[in-house]
Design a protein around this motif. Structure first.
Motif, PDB file in Angstrom:
ATOM      1  N   ARG A  48      47.869  32.819  45.394  1.00 23.12           N
ATOM      2  CA  ARG A  48      46.778  33.914  45.611  1.00 23.12           C
ATOM      3  C   ARG A  48      46.101  33.298  47.117  1.00 23.12           C
ATOM      4  NH1 ARG A  48      41.868  32.331  46.629  1.00 23.12           N
ATOM      5  NH2 ARG A  48      41.658  30.949  44.933  1.00 23.12           N
ATOM      6  N   GLN A 102      45.597  35.925  49.916  1.00 22.28           N
ATOM      7  CA  GLN A 102      44.262  36.274  50.514  1.00 22.28           C
ATOM      8  C   GLN A 102      44.218  35.936  51.883  1.00 22.28           C
ATOM      9  OE1 GLN A 102      41.278  34.201  48.437  1.00 22.28           O
ATOM     10  NE2 GLN A 102      39.592  34.550  49.966  1.00 22.28           N
ATOM     11  N   PRO A 148      37.281  34.943  45.577  1.00 19.74           N
ATOM     12  CA  PRO A 148      38.495  34.502  44.437  1.00 19.74           C
ATOM     13  C   PRO A 148      38.365  33.333  44.226  1.00 19.74           C
ATOM     14  CG  PRO A 148      39.220  35.994  46.224  1.00 19.74           C
ATOM     15  CD  PRO A 148      37.862  35.883  46.553  1.00 19.74           C
ATOM     16  N   SER A 176      43.500  33.006  40.124  1.00 22.50           N
ATOM     17  CA  SER A 176      44.894  33.762  40.459  1.00 22.50           C
ATOM     18  C   SER A 176      44.698  35.293  40.831  1.00 22.50           C
ATOM     19  CB  SER A 176      45.876  33.697  39.090  1.00 22.50           C
ATOM     20  OG  SER A 176      45.229  34.265  38.018  1.00 22.50           O
ATOM     21  N   VAL A 177      43.386  35.699  41.048  1.00 17.39           N
ATOM     22  CA  VAL A 177      43.226  37.179  41.093  1.00 17.39           C
ATOM     23  C   VAL A 177      42.798  37.486  42.650  1.00 17.39           C
ATOM     24  CG1 VAL A 177      42.346  39.262  40.203  1.00 17.39           C
ATOM     25  CG2 VAL A 177      43.351  37.687  38.687  1.00 17.39           C
ATOM     26  N   VAL A 178      43.103  38.068  43.251  1.00 16.34           N
ATOM     27  CA  VAL A 178      42.588  38.718  44.600  1.00 16.34           C
ATOM     28  C   VAL A 178      42.436  40.275  44.761  1.00 16.34           C
ATOM     29  CG1 VAL A 178      44.701  38.735  45.988  1.00 16.34           C
ATOM     30  CG2 VAL A 178      42.455  38.362  46.999  1.00 16.34           C
ATOM     31  N   HIS A 217      43.640  45.135  43.004  1.00 11.88           N
ATOM     32  CA  HIS A 217      43.615  43.615  43.209  1.00 11.88           C
ATOM     33  C   HIS A 217      45.127  43.382  42.438  1.00 11.88           C
ATOM     34  CE1 HIS A 217      42.557  44.195  38.391  1.00 11.88           C
ATOM     35  NE2 HIS A 217      43.428  43.095  38.198  1.00 11.88           N
ATOM     36  N   CYS A 271      48.237  37.097  40.528  1.00 11.67           N
ATOM     37  CA  CYS A 271      49.346  36.238  40.895  1.00 11.67           C
ATOM     38  C   CYS A 271      49.714  35.685  39.730  1.00 11.67           C
ATOM     39  CB  CYS A 271      49.048  35.291  41.789  1.00 11.67           C
ATOM     40  SG  CYS A 271      48.762  36.020  43.472  1.00 11.67           S
ATOM     41  N   THR A 294      55.156  36.136  40.943  1.00 12.78           N
ATOM     42  CA  THR A 294      54.684  36.385  42.392  1.00 12.78           C
ATOM     43  C   THR A 294      55.020  35.395  43.431  1.00 12.78           C
ATOM     44  OG1 THR A 294      52.809  37.453  41.152  1.00 12.78           O
ATOM     45  CG2 THR A 294      52.634  37.269  43.525  1.00 12.78           C
TER      46      THR A 294
END
Length: 192
Positions: free
Chosen positions: A68, A72, A87, A90-92, A126, A129, A133
């Motif tokens: 991530r 990012q 963030p 695991s999320v962007v 969004h 990940c 990924t």
């Protein structure tokens, strides 16, 4: 044992649905209040955790969060994009600056095999990940750069794809109609 709930008509069945058209993450519709987490997914998670153990789980978390961070940083290097929020896991989430429409970027990424999650307030995308990924982060970075370039080169060419759904939903003053359309979609899943 197992149970079955049968309804005399779709209007009664609508009482079990959960829809929300005003969620910043986008239009959400689920056939039950429990959402998309069925028992099989929960059991699979338990089995994976039992197999990899604490140390394996911690290593996977480090890999995923590292991925991530890598994505990012790459997104932050694209002038037409910007990160939404701050963030930490695991999320962007990211959005775009004019003339690049973020939903056009979504359509271009989909053409390249990526399923990004659209958001509508603000218009954004969004990516969450996962272990899958991590080994393809470099492909994502290449594809997001190519997608932004494609949308920038043809900013008017994306009005029929994702923008038609999410852009429209964000402009409807009475979201009841969006909820009804979402319920109609779920109805099609239960049609016999």
């Amino acid at each position: 044992g197992t149970s079955v709930v049968m309804y005399a008509n779709k209007h009664l069945r609508h009482n079990q649905y959960f829809t929300i058209s005003t969620w910043p993450g986008g239009i959400y519709a689920s056939p039950t209040i429990a959402g998309s987490r069925c028992g099989a997914v929960i059991a699979s998670c338990w089995a994976a955790m039992a197999k990899m153990g604490r140390e394996g789980y911690l290593q996977e978390c480090k890999n995923i969060v590292g991925c991530r961070v890598k994505l990012q940083h790459a997104i932050e290097q694209i002038p037409e994009l910007f990160i939404v929020g701050e963030p930490t896991s695991s999320v962007v989430a990211f959005s775009s600056r004019w003339p690049v429409d973020i939903y056009g970027v979504q359509d271009e990424m989909k053409n390249r095999g990526w399923e990004l999650n659209p958001m509508q307030d603000p218009p954004a995308l969004h990516i969450a990940c996962t272990r899958l990924t991590v080994p393809v982060a470099h492909e994502f970075i290449r594809d997001i750069n190519e997608s932004v370039a494609a949308v920038k080169a043809n900013p008017d060419g994306y009005s029929q794809g994702s923008k038609a759904i999410y852009g429209f939903a964000a402009t409807v003053p009475d979201t009841t109609i969006v909820d009804e359309v979402a319920q109609g979609f779920i109805d099609t899943l239960y049609a016999v």
